[in-house]
Design an enzyme around this catalytic site. Structure first.
Site, mmCIF file in Angstrom:
data_model
loop_
_atom_site.group_PDB
_atom_site.id
_atom_site.type_symbol
_atom_site.label_atom_id
_atom_site.label_comp_id
_atom_site.label_asym_id
_atom_site.label_seq_id
_atom_site.Cartn_x
_atom_site.Cartn_y
_atom_site.Cartn_z
ATOM 1 C CE LYS A 12 -8.936 -32.309 37.198
ATOM 2 N NZ LYS A 12 -9.049 -33.714 36.869
ATOM 3 C CG HIS A 93 -3.952 -31.419 34.387
ATOM 4 N ND1 HIS A 93 -4.703 -32.246 33.691
ATOM 5 C CD2 HIS A 93 -4.176 -31.611 35.693
ATOM 6 C CE1 HIS A 93 -5.427 -32.978 34.560
ATOM 7 N NE2 HIS A 93 -5.186 -32.448 35.833
ATOM 8 C CD GLU A 95 -8.468 -33.154 33.161
ATOM 9 O OE1 GLU A 95 -8.646 -31.948 33.567
ATOM 10 O OE2 GLU A 95 -8.562 -34.119 33.800
ATOM 11 C CD GLU A 163 -2.782 -34.644 38.461
ATOM 12 O OE1 GLU A 163 -3.437 -34.516 39.182
ATOM 13 O OE2 GLU A 163 -3.033 -34.386 37.256
ATOM 14 N N GLY A 169 -9.979 -38.970 37.841
ATOM 15 C CA GLY A 169 -11.274 -38.890 37.920
ATOM 16 C C GLY A 169 -12.139 -40.270 37.934
ATOM 17 C CB SER A 208 -8.950 -41.598 42.249
ATOM 18 O OG SER A 208 -9.503 -41.398 40.929
HETATM 19 P P1 13P Z 1 -9.216 -36.335 40.312
HETATM 20 O O1 13P Z 1 -8.791 -36.087 42.067
HETATM 21 O O2 13P Z 1 -10.638 -35.804 40.147
HETATM 22 O O3 13P Z 1 -8.963 -37.632 40.136
HETATM 23 O O4 13P Z 1 -8.386 -35.371 39.414
HETATM 24 C C1 13P Z 1 -6.982 -35.503 39.731
HETATM 25 C C2 13P Z 1 -6.367 -34.238 38.759
HETATM 26 O O5 13P Z 1 -6.489 -34.374 37.670
HETATM 27 C C3 13P Z 1 -5.761 -33.312 39.696
HETATM 28 O O6 13P Z 1 -5.031 -32.301 38.814
#
Ligand code: 13P
Length: 249
Positions: A12, A93, A95, A163, A169, A208
């Site tokens: 990220k 993703h 995000e 995901e 997170g 996570s």
């Molecule tokens: P985390 O492993 O920090 O939860 O993030 C997962 C993620 O978004 C990977 O692309």
């Protein structure tokens, strides 16, 4: 042929030049686990330097534009990633879908751009918490698959990452039963559309994942690897996940 396990770090927006030492430690550790494909997707600023610091390792971008070039200030095209030695790119993703309003059509165009540039592509899908709680997670994700997976591709170069947004997170993870149900549903949907190619496609779980839960998650049905955020930033946290994948073969 059995699908090789695939463990990918998504850094990220984390990492300055000093973090290249962490990447080197991760790729060095990965050499002990040759049955697992390990990759890191750092911020764009580190892609070229990471390729240089870890020659032959799989380094990728976290996004790409769907066009090959043009007036798109701030964007990076897939051929540009390939040009500096990247071998993969993450698209779609949550995000990006949520924070940058990327639609399924946008994600599909980005996946096509990555594949055309010769990159491997990890295409992300996943439901928000309210959808999970309402019982609609599988329908939601299968609609994302229908809308964002390209029509034709090399199955060895296109992976799906499931995901769930509420697991990213947060320290929350779905039950193994729910993960297996989702991955199985994704595989069946891919098989219905693409036939035997679906058997070659890897479906990763993300959200996570850490050294404590990786073995259980990676052993769930139709889980071929993990897309890891926070726990991918150091070798100390990431290597136990790689080792867990290696133990499963
Ligand atoms: P985390 O492993 O920090 O939860 O993030 C997962 C993620 O978004 C990977 O692309």
């Amino acid at each position: 042929m059995a699908r090789r396990k695939y463990v990918v770090g998504n850094w990220k927006m984390n990492g300055l030049s000093a973090a290249l030492a962490d990447a080197q430690a991760i790729f060095a550790g990965a050499e002990d686990h040759s049955a697992v494909d390990v990759a890191i997707c750092p911020p764009f600023t580190l892609v070229g330097a990471m390729v240089a610091a870890a020659p032959g390792s799989a380094v990728g971008g976290q996004d790409c534009h769907s066009a090959t070039s043009g007036a798109f200030t701030g964007s990076v095209a897939a051929p540009m990633l390939a040009d500096i030695g990247a071998s993969l790119v993450i698209v779609g993703h949550s995000e990006r879908r949520e924070g940058f309003s990327e639609s399924d059509a946008d994600v599909r165009a980005k996946a096509e751009a990555g594949l055309t540039a010769g990159l491997s592509v990890i295409l992300c899908v996943g439901e928000p918490r309210a959808v999970r709680e309402s019982g609609g997670a599988i329908d939601y994700v299968l609609a994302q698959i229908a809308g964002s997976v390209p029509e034709s591709f090399d199955a060895h170069r296109l992976a799906i990452a499931y995901e769930p947004i509420w697991a990213i997170g947060t320290g929350l993870v779905p039950t193994v039963v729910d993960v297996a149900a989702m991955h199985g549903a994704i595989r069946r949907a891919l098989a219905a559309r693409f036939g035997g190619a679906a058997e070659d496609m890897r479906i990763l779980y993300g959200g996570s994942v850490n050294g404590d839960n990786a073995a259980e998650l990676l052993d769930a049905g139709d889980v071929d690897g993990a897309l890891v955020g926070g726990a991918s930033l150091t070798a100390a946290k990431f290597m136990p996940i790689v080792a867990a994948a290696a133990a499963l073969g």
